[in-house]
Design an enzyme around this catalytic site. Structure first.
Site, PDB file in Angstrom:
ATOM      1  N   ASN A   1       1.422  -1.553   0.245  1.00 53.28           N
ATOM      2  CA  ASN A   1       0.041   0.499   0.003  1.00 53.28           C
ATOM      3  C   ASN A   1       0.648   1.635  -0.285  1.00 53.28           C
ATOM      4  OD1 ASN A   1       0.483   0.727   2.671  1.00 53.28           O
ATOM      5  ND2 ASN A   1      -0.352  -1.283   2.610  1.00 53.28           N
TER       6      ASN A   1
ATOM      7  N   PRO B   1      -3.276 -11.554  10.764  1.00 53.32           N
ATOM      8  CA  PRO B   1      -3.200 -11.052  12.117  1.00 53.32           C
ATOM      9  C   PRO B   1      -3.634  -9.881  12.095  1.00 53.32           C
ATOM     10  CG  PRO B   1      -0.700 -11.900  11.664  1.00 53.32           C
ATOM     11  CD  PRO B   1      -1.790 -12.097  10.468  1.00 53.32           C
TER      12      PRO B   1
ATOM     13  N   ILE C   1      -2.509  -6.650  14.618  1.00 47.99           N
ATOM     14  CA  ILE C   1      -1.526  -6.446  15.744  1.00 47.99           C
ATOM     15  C   ILE C   1      -2.284  -6.212  16.320  1.00 47.99           C
ATOM     16  CG2 ILE C   1       0.586  -5.678  16.384  1.00 47.99           C
ATOM     17  CD1 ILE C   1       1.225  -6.459  12.286  1.00 47.99           C
TER      18      ILE C   1
ATOM     19  N   ASP D   1      -4.448  -5.799   4.851  1.00 48.33           N
ATOM     20  CA  ASP D   1      -5.604  -7.130   5.843  1.00 48.33           C
ATOM     21  C   ASP D   1      -5.214  -8.426   5.130  1.00 48.33           C
ATOM     22  OD1 ASP D   1      -6.098  -4.512   7.536  1.00 48.33           O
ATOM     23  OD2 ASP D   1      -7.036  -3.809   5.660  1.00 48.33           O
TER      24      ASP D   1
ATOM     25  N   LYS E   1       7.814 -17.895 -10.041  1.00 44.27           N
ATOM     26  CA  LYS E   1       7.811 -17.138 -10.873  1.00 44.27           C
ATOM     27  C   LYS E   1       6.854 -16.996 -10.959  1.00 44.27           C
ATOM     28  CE  LYS E   1       7.600 -12.708 -13.880  1.00 44.27           C
ATOM     29  NZ  LYS E   1       8.644 -12.395 -14.587  1.00 44.27           N
TER      30      LYS E   1
ATOM     31  N   PHE F   1      -4.208   3.779  14.355  1.00 45.08           N
ATOM     32  CA  PHE F   1      -5.007   5.117  14.106  1.00 45.08           C
ATOM     33  C   PHE F   1      -5.874   4.185  12.631  1.00 45.08           C
ATOM     34  CE2 PHE F   1      -1.843   8.591  13.409  1.00 45.08           C
ATOM     35  CZ  PHE F   1      -0.720   8.350  14.247  1.00 45.08           C
TER      36      PHE F   1
HETATM   37  O1  C5P Z   1      -8.757  -2.521  10.701  1.00 47.74           O
HETATM   38  P1  C5P Z   1      -7.590  -0.977  10.274  1.00 47.74           P
HETATM   39  O2  C5P Z   1      -6.099  -1.277   9.610  1.00 47.74           O
HETATM   40  O3  C5P Z   1      -8.063   0.471   9.741  1.00 47.74           O
HETATM   41  O4  C5P Z   1      -7.056  -0.298  11.181  1.00 47.74           O
HETATM   42  C1  C5P Z   1      -5.709   0.403  11.381  1.00 47.74           C
HETATM   43  C2  C5P Z   1      -5.434  -0.054  12.948  1.00 47.74           C
HETATM   44  O5  C5P Z   1      -5.147  -1.285  12.993  1.00 47.74           O
HETATM   45  C3  C5P Z   1      -3.993   0.644  12.596  1.00 47.74           C
HETATM   46  O6  C5P Z   1      -3.771   1.409  13.723  1.00 47.74           O
HETATM   47  C4  C5P Z   1      -2.947  -0.093  12.397  1.00 47.74           C
HETATM   48  O7  C5P Z   1      -2.049  -0.383  12.596  1.00 47.74           O
HETATM   49  C5  C5P Z   1      -3.457  -1.507  13.284  1.00 47.74           C
HETATM   50  N1  C5P Z   1      -3.716  -2.785  12.367  1.00 47.74           N
HETATM   51  C6  C5P Z   1      -3.270  -3.651  12.759  1.00 47.74           C
HETATM   52  N2  C5P Z   1      -2.990  -5.114  11.951  1.00 47.74           N
HETATM   53  C7  C5P Z   1      -4.355  -4.838  11.322  1.00 47.74           C
HETATM   54  C8  C5P Z   1      -4.846  -3.920  10.575  1.00 47.74           C
HETATM   55  C9  C5P Z   1      -4.527  -2.787  11.315  1.00 47.74           C
HETATM   56  O8  C5P Z   1      -1.961  -2.938  13.410  1.00 47.74           O
HETATM   57  N3  C5P Z   1      -3.459  -6.295  10.278  1.00 47.74           N
END
Ligand code: C5P
Length: 419
Positions: free
Chosen positions: A225, A321, A323, A293, A303, A341
């Site tokens: 991203n 996961p 985090i 995600d 490849k 965030f």
């Molecule tokens: O669900 P979303 O990705 O919008 O959530 C954002 C928050 O969750 C951010 O603080 C991001 O760092 C954290 N996050 C995470 N692990 C993920 C997805 C999001 O720690 N797999």
């Protein structure tokens, strides 16, 4: 307005180096805005800069003499170049051209502007403006990385249509935003603690995640991203400045590890989760990473070949996961404060509330990352803090100013919870 200079402070001086680019005309407006905020401008015009704006216009607006020549006998008598470099609380190079950036990165001192950049001990901000291909050229990017490693802060360039007719990153940041950045930096320069005991995060461990993750599809392709990691890196610096021991777990980014911060570089979300678990316990954990995600359910060892017969291709994805949610739900070793965030393109507050609950965070910093806001990959951010039932809206600020204010807020919450 938070960025305005606080009252009762002595007048500040900004050394403004005007490079030779078409954006130089916008700097005239910036001078006017700075003067309105009671900032003294010491203007320096490069030879190329003088092809775009006249010394007379600059002097009239700045209400000050324009310095142009390294070997000027009159200037050396009135104010020598070293004295000029020392007289400034801050140096701003606008527009910073590819040539000026290259010479500064090489440490050359072959004109007044580059000599001043070598001689100054004040913070240096650069606002690049150039053709998009010149900006993206590896040589320019190499020079920018070098200057960043030397402590220079870059503001912009912004994306959009340019005077040369091309589109992409290359436009100089608008004068109003440059004004903001300058005022914030001047206020920051005042922000000093005389001894480590006074720093509110001394003795605390702050864990931060930053940047994107890369999820491999095969040995050459991955899912990613647009996150630059800037906000998370700025948070790490702010936490360090407030006295904390900082662990920064980051995905692939183009930023140097801040001095005094323990950096752990990872690629995937799984690796990020492992590094976060290894770094615990921490007093505060801030999740600023844009974690992918989804990851490929099966990563190919070789490849993947394209099938000439097929017009479509299906890639099976599985959830990564979460985090933040993992740490938010910990029974043992849960940090006192878990901060997330929420980067949204819709209603950021509603989404933040939902995340606060679902991920068991204490605080969510919500922001709107619609492309027109220029937050993703940019220097500025506009955030809303969402916690419990409260909501706090902050004005548009540079990412390092958001970071500092957020870390101060976090330090305050920790101190209150100790009482
Ligand atoms: O669900 P979303 O990705 O919008 O959530 C954002 C928050 O969750 C951010 O603080 C991001 O760092 C954290 N996050 C995470 N692990 C993920 C997805 C999001 O720690 N797999």
């Amino acid at each position: 307005m938070t960025a305005a200079l606080e009252p009762g402070r002595q007048q500040r001086r900004v050394l403004l180096i005007i490079g030779g680019g078409i954006a130089a005309y916008k700097v005239l407006e910036l001078i006017r805005l700075l003067r309105k905020e009671d900032v003294n401008v010491l203007p320096v015009l490069t030879r190329a800069g003088a092809e775009f704006v006249t010394p007379l216009s600059v002097a009239a607006l700045a209400g000050a003499k324009v310095h142009e020549d390294l070997f000027s006998l009159t200037d050396e008598v009135e104010m020598g170049h070293i004295a000029l470099a020392r007289a400034a609380d801050l140096v701003l190079v606008a527009p910073a051209t590819a040539d000026l950036i290259a010479r500064a990165a090489a440490g050359l001192a072959n004109d007044l502007a580059t000599t001043l950049l070598l001689a100054t001990t004040a913070p240096v901000l650069m606002a690049p403006a150039m053709n998009v291909r010149m900006w993206q050229h590896p040589a320019t990017q190499r020079n920018v990385r070098q200057l960043m490693a030397d402590g220079v802060t870059f503001i912009g360039p912004e994306k959009g249509e340019m005077a040369c007719g091309e589109e992409g990153p290359g436009r100089m940041t608008e004068p109003a935003d440059l004004l903001h950045a300058v005022l914030e930096r001047l206020n920051e320069a005042e922000f000093r603690f005389s001894s480590s005991e006074e720093r509110p995060l001394t003795g605390r461990h702050v864990l931060i995640t930053a940047g994107p993750t890369h999820e491999p599809i095969d040995p050459v392709r991955y899912i990613a991203n647009r996150s630059s990691g800037r906000q998370g890196f700025a948070l790490a610096e702010a936490a360090r400045d407030l006295g904390a021991r900082v662990t920064l777990v980051h995905g692939p980014v183009n930023l140097p590890c801040p001095a005094g911060v323990h950096c752990v570089a990872v690629e995937t979300a799984e690796e990020m989760l492992r590094a976060v678990k290894d770094a615990l316990p921490a007093d505060v954990a801030i999740f600023a990473a844009a974690v992918a995600d989804w990851k490929a359910k099966h990563t190919a060892d070789a490849k993947l070949k394209k099938d000439a017969e097929k017009n479509s291709f299906t890639l099976e994805l599985e959830k990564n996961p979460d985090i933040l949610s993992h740490v938010g739900h910990l029974e043992k070793d849960r940090p006192k404060l878990v901060v997330g965030f929420a980067a949204e393109t819709g209603d950021p507050v509603a989404a933040a509330r939902e995340k606060l609950r679902r991920k068991r965070a204490d605080l969510i910093v919500a922001n709107d990352v619609s492309p027109q806001k220029g937050v993703m990959g940019g220097n500025f951010n506009e955030v809303i803090l969402v916690s419990g039932k409260e909501e706090e809206r902050w004005p548009r600020m540079m990412k390092n100013a958001v970071a500092r204010r957020l870390m101060e807020k976090i330090a305050g919450i920790l101190q209150d919870s100790d009482k």
